[in-house]
Scaffold this motif. Sequence first.
Motif, PDB file in Angstrom:
ATOM      1  N   UNK A 260       8.420  28.359  15.543  1.00 51.33           N
ATOM      2  CA  UNK A 260       8.319  29.819  15.468  1.00 51.33           C
ATOM      3  C   UNK A 260       8.812  30.416  16.784  1.00 51.33           C
ATOM      4  N   UNK A 261       9.784  31.314  16.685  1.00 50.10           N
ATOM      5  CA  UNK A 261      10.438  31.836  17.883  1.00 50.10           C
ATOM      6  C   UNK A 261       9.718  33.013  18.527  1.00 50.10           C
ATOM      7  N   UNK A 262       8.778  33.623  17.813  1.00 50.71           N
ATOM      8  CA  UNK A 262       8.159  34.848  18.321  1.00 50.71           C
ATOM      9  C   UNK A 262       6.751  34.612  18.858  1.00 50.71           C
ATOM     10  N   UNK A 263       6.403  33.345  19.158  1.00 45.48           N
ATOM     11  CA  UNK A 263       5.080  33.042  19.702  1.00 45.48           C
ATOM     12  C   UNK A 263       5.278  32.279  21.006  1.00 45.48           C
ATOM     13  N   UNK A 264       5.364  32.974  22.155  1.00 44.84           N
ATOM     14  CA  UNK A 264       5.659  32.298  23.427  1.00 44.84           C
ATOM     15  C   UNK A 264       4.465  31.511  23.970  1.00 44.84           C
ATOM     16  N   UNK A 265       4.741  30.271  24.369  1.00 43.51           N
ATOM     17  CA  UNK A 265       3.740  29.415  25.002  1.00 43.51           C
ATOM     18  C   UNK A 265       4.182  29.191  26.442  1.00 43.51           C
ATOM     19  N   UNK A 266       3.261  29.367  27.394  1.00 43.71           N
ATOM     20  CA  UNK A 266       3.599  29.210  28.811  1.00 43.71           C
ATOM     21  C   UNK A 266       2.618  28.236  29.473  1.00 43.71           C
ATOM     22  N   UNK A 267       3.037  27.715  30.642  1.00 44.63           N
ATOM     23  CA  UNK A 267       2.154  26.855  31.427  1.00 44.63           C
ATOM     24  C   UNK A 267       1.795  27.476  32.769  1.00 44.63           C
ATOM     25  N   UNK A 268       2.608  28.466  33.189  1.00 45.54           N
ATOM     26  CA  UNK A 268       2.370  29.138  34.469  1.00 45.54           C
ATOM     27  C   UNK A 268       2.246  30.635  34.224  1.00 45.54           C
ATOM     28  N   UNK A 269       1.309  31.251  34.946  1.00 43.95           N
ATOM     29  CA  UNK A 269       1.086  32.691  34.761  1.00 43.95           C
ATOM     30  C   UNK A 269       2.344  33.500  35.072  1.00 43.95           C
TER      31      UNK A 269
ATOM     32  N   UNK B 293      10.603  14.279   3.150  1.00 47.69           N
ATOM     33  CA  UNK B 293      10.779  15.090   4.358  1.00 47.69           C
ATOM     34  C   UNK B 293       9.418  15.335   4.992  1.00 47.69           C
ATOM     35  N   UNK B 294       9.313  15.054   6.283  1.00 51.46           N
ATOM     36  CA  UNK B 294       8.115  15.364   7.050  1.00 51.46           C
ATOM     37  C   UNK B 294       8.344  16.692   7.752  1.00 51.46           C
ATOM     38  N   UNK B 295       7.621  17.730   7.305  1.00 48.83           N
ATOM     39  CA  UNK B 295       7.803  19.074   7.843  1.00 48.83           C
ATOM     40  C   UNK B 295       6.692  19.376   8.854  1.00 48.83           C
ATOM     41  N   UNK B 296       7.087  19.623  10.092  1.00 51.22           N
ATOM     42  CA  UNK B 296       6.131  19.932  11.148  1.00 51.22           C
ATOM     43  C   UNK B 296       6.372  21.363  11.614  1.00 51.22           C
ATOM     44  N   UNK B 297       5.313  22.148  11.679  1.00 48.29           N
ATOM     45  CA  UNK B 297       5.392  23.507  12.202  1.00 48.29           C
ATOM     46  C   UNK B 297       4.941  23.479  13.658  1.00 48.29           C
ATOM     47  N   UNK B 298       5.632  24.194  14.529  1.00 46.73           N
ATOM     48  CA  UNK B 298       5.366  24.055  15.960  1.00 46.73           C
ATOM     49  C   UNK B 298       5.638  25.353  16.711  1.00 46.73           C
ATOM     50  N   UNK B 299       5.142  25.386  17.936  1.00 46.77           N
ATOM     51  CA  UNK B 299       5.448  26.445  18.897  1.00 46.77           C
ATOM     52  C   UNK B 299       6.186  25.800  20.065  1.00 46.77           C
ATOM     53  N   UNK B 300       6.985  26.583  20.777  1.00 54.98           N
ATOM     54  CA  UNK B 300       7.799  26.023  21.857  1.00 54.98           C
ATOM     55  C   UNK B 300       7.375  26.571  23.206  1.00 54.98           C
ATOM     56  N   UNK B 301       7.348  25.670  24.175  1.00 54.09           N
ATOM     57  CA  UNK B 301       7.133  26.053  25.571  1.00 54.09           C
ATOM     58  C   UNK B 301       8.407  25.714  26.326  1.00 54.09           C
ATOM     59  N   UNK B 302       8.953  26.659  27.065  1.00 55.86           N
ATOM     60  CA  UNK B 302      10.238  26.455  27.726  1.00 55.86           C
ATOM     61  C   UNK B 302      10.162  25.521  28.923  1.00 55.86           C
ATOM     62  N   UNK B 303       8.975  25.277  29.435  1.00 55.21           N
ATOM     63  CA  UNK B 303       8.852  24.427  30.618  1.00 55.21           C
ATOM     64  C   UNK B 303       8.353  23.035  30.252  1.00 55.21           C
ATOM     65  N   UNK B 304       8.726  22.070  31.062  1.00 48.83           N
ATOM     66  CA  UNK B 304       8.343  20.668  30.865  1.00 48.83           C
ATOM     67  C   UNK B 304       6.830  20.525  31.029  1.00 48.83           C
TER      68      UNK B 304
ATOM     69  N   UNK C  63       2.267  21.041  18.549  1.00 47.30           N
ATOM     70  CA  UNK C  63       2.117  20.993  17.098  1.00 47.30           C
ATOM     71  C   UNK C  63       0.639  21.006  16.751  1.00 47.30           C
ATOM     72  N   UNK C  64       0.287  21.610  15.611  1.00 41.14           N
ATOM     73  CA  UNK C  64      -1.120  21.863  15.277  1.00 41.14           C
ATOM     74  C   UNK C  64      -1.872  20.640  14.752  1.00 41.14           C
ATOM     75  N   UNK C  65      -2.192  19.718  15.643  1.00 40.05           N
ATOM     76  CA  UNK C  65      -3.039  18.584  15.290  1.00 40.05           C
ATOM     77  C   UNK C  65      -3.759  18.131  16.551  1.00 40.05           C
ATOM     78  N   UNK C  66      -5.061  17.847  16.414  1.00 37.49           N
ATOM     79  CA  UNK C  66      -5.850  17.430  17.561  1.00 37.49           C
ATOM     80  C   UNK C  66      -6.045  15.933  17.605  1.00 37.49           C
ATOM     81  N   UNK C  67      -6.542  15.464  18.739  1.00 37.07           N
ATOM     82  CA  UNK C  67      -6.829  14.044  18.918  1.00 37.07           C
ATOM     83  C   UNK C  67      -8.043  13.677  18.065  1.00 37.07           C
ATOM     84  N   UNK C  68      -7.885  12.632  17.230  1.00 41.92           N
ATOM     85  CA  UNK C  68      -8.950  12.234  16.321  1.00 41.92           C
ATOM     86  C   UNK C  68     -10.214  11.870  17.110  1.00 41.92           C
ATOM     87  N   UNK C  69     -11.327  12.482  16.729  1.00 42.15           N
ATOM     88  CA  UNK C  69     -12.602  12.190  17.374  1.00 42.15           C
ATOM     89  C   UNK C  69     -12.882  13.025  18.601  1.00 42.15           C
ATOM     90  N   UNK C  70     -11.913  13.845  19.012  1.00 37.05           N
ATOM     91  CA  UNK C  70     -12.105  14.679  20.194  1.00 37.05           C
ATOM     92  C   UNK C  70     -13.086  15.810  19.906  1.00 37.05           C
TER      93      UNK C  70
END
Length: 696
Positions: free
Chosen positions: A82-91, A176-187, A220-227
């Motif tokens: 999704x291109x309209x949901x920005x994810x960042x790591x630095x303020x 086909x394995x379809x994964x929905x995701x958000x993108x963060x521009x930084x490593x 991608x929208x999946x958590x660590x099992x048991x977390x």
Amino acid sequence: MYQGPNYTETVSMRLSEVLSDIGVDERIVLKRRRTMLLKESIENVIYKIHKNSVFTVNYFGSQSEGTTTIGIESDIDLLYCFNDIPVIQDWCKWIPGVHNYLMIQDNFVSPGYCLLQVLRPDAPLPADRESNQYYFRDRTGKILLKQSIVSVGYFDKLPLHGPARVEQGPNGYLDADNVLALHCKSWPQQARQWLDQQGDAHWPSAEMKQYCSRTGCFVVPVGCRGSEHEQLEWRISTSLAERCLMLNLNITQIRCYVLMKMILKSYIKPQFEDVISSYMCKTVLFKCIANSHLNIWRENNLLSCLLLCLYLLYNNIINENCPHFFIPEYNLMRGKISPVVKPYILELLNNIINSEGVALLGIKCDDLGSRLHLKCYNLCPYKTSEYISGFLLLETANTILNSLLFISSTVKNKRPNEAVQTLTNCISKILNDQCEGLVERACQLLFPIYCTTLGSLLASININQHNTVSADALKLISLGLNIDVASSKLKLVSILYCVHEMQKADLVLSEIEGSYDLQVVEPAYGCYNFERIHLKQGFSATCDNHTEDVIQYATASCVIFLPCEIHCVPTELRYEMVRSTPGDRIFLTKDDAWMDNAVMDSLPYLYFLQYKVNSYLGRHNKKQSALSNLLRTIITEQNLGHRETALNIIGKCMEKEGRVRDALQCYSMSLNLRERNNAARMHICTLLSVIGNFRA
């Protein structure tokens, strides 16, 4: 296998030859990559034109890496970002005017995962709002983004496997394995240490690492099992970086990975389905390459390289720890290996390693074992490269043709003039888009389709209003006449027929028939996933020596008329636009969108138009010859995707010839092929009504 002098080198060379025979060589690997990456570019151009770039699709995994074979049957891995949901790591990366989401990667979050904190759109500050279906307030007061934010109606109905929604492919097609995701521009922060590491092989190179760091990452929208935060965690995905590394492997490294997957498919998955994944094998391969000298990765050392990878995989299973290549703290094997199955898997791998290649003779995937056995006796089994090339070319042709379904949905229910404006805007977007590389190539391939469709739409308006065709319409149609061997030219013939320009129509038909080599040309489909019986040898051989440019000489797309083009369509074919009764429509799926159009395979449509034109011109012998060719095509051409429509058209011809019984038989055969959403029902009812009135 006899273990004489130079045993390892001999087996390695024979193994390399076998893998080359089944399509794991530099040329076919590059063909696979170009096909899937061009497909990715075409689809993104289409989405940009029609959906305003709400999301971007990425093709990852074995199909786009070229690390698969016919027998491995690797799934198609699709990531929709999704291109309209920005994810960042630095303020400092905060974007005003929209909700930003800050990645939280602290000690309370599982390695390889993160939480997404909601920020305010008017200031770089934490958001403060009530919990709802998308947001959750944790005990510290942070507003966290739920995984449900990336919910999409159709995908939600598909079964979930990890982060992927699995779409079952019909017979002859891959899942086909379809994964929905958000993108963060930084490593990702968790992987930043990797950028400074240097292995023994100086691999990956500094340039590769620099590229990887620029790609950023996905969540991608999946958590660590048991977390504790499993329902709120997002997995960090470095798929773009991984693809970069895969595209920079040499052929021996690729073959090593393919062999690992074959061993997995043949020996481990039948007993322990989800314990060891191909992604773990890829991670093991990366680790082995990074920690060894590059000069060992040679064709004559393939067996040793394979055993090196298997030995590392063996040690990972012993320790129940397979560290993620970029984020070592992230253990890919966590919770995967139970104490019950662990000794059995270890024993299996140990036997394969100690066999020193003999176990490869037991691999049935792509007949690898039997092929290797023949090679050891200097016999030459058949090659499959031509067959692979043919299917790869058809994949590209089908993707291009699929754009017509987007056009159809975009102009559906619009008035003709509105549809013209919409298509004009689409063409302007293609022309004005500043692009390069495969995106530029995608635009070049799509442009003629849009021009021909717009020209046909204008012609339909012209015919309805003035029973003629404007110069503008003909000019637009001409821009797409060479999309393939026949489809656009047949549209032109239809238009000429509808304005009674029979001599011109006859000339174009003769040109099409002359260029349609029945030993080479294959039908192409963008309507639905049609299962092919086989490919013509001439077609496969032609594709093996060319890129996608050969589409215009070796393929014939089905001819598609949208409802807004109805006045360009002969009467007999117009019924296909109303094939679905209200009772039928409830059985339609997303793959049946083409059924609102009139669609027919090029070859039978060619002969049908010859029948109509020669009938109009009073050429009885040529008319009957065209009808015979039409009948023969139904019998001999195995890869007809719209055979039921061709039978309906033959039925109408039979009615014209006064052969009522034959017409009814054609309609019945059509219904046997497609019971619902078939115009044959209407034809039968009409014909029976005429017969009843005649007898009365």
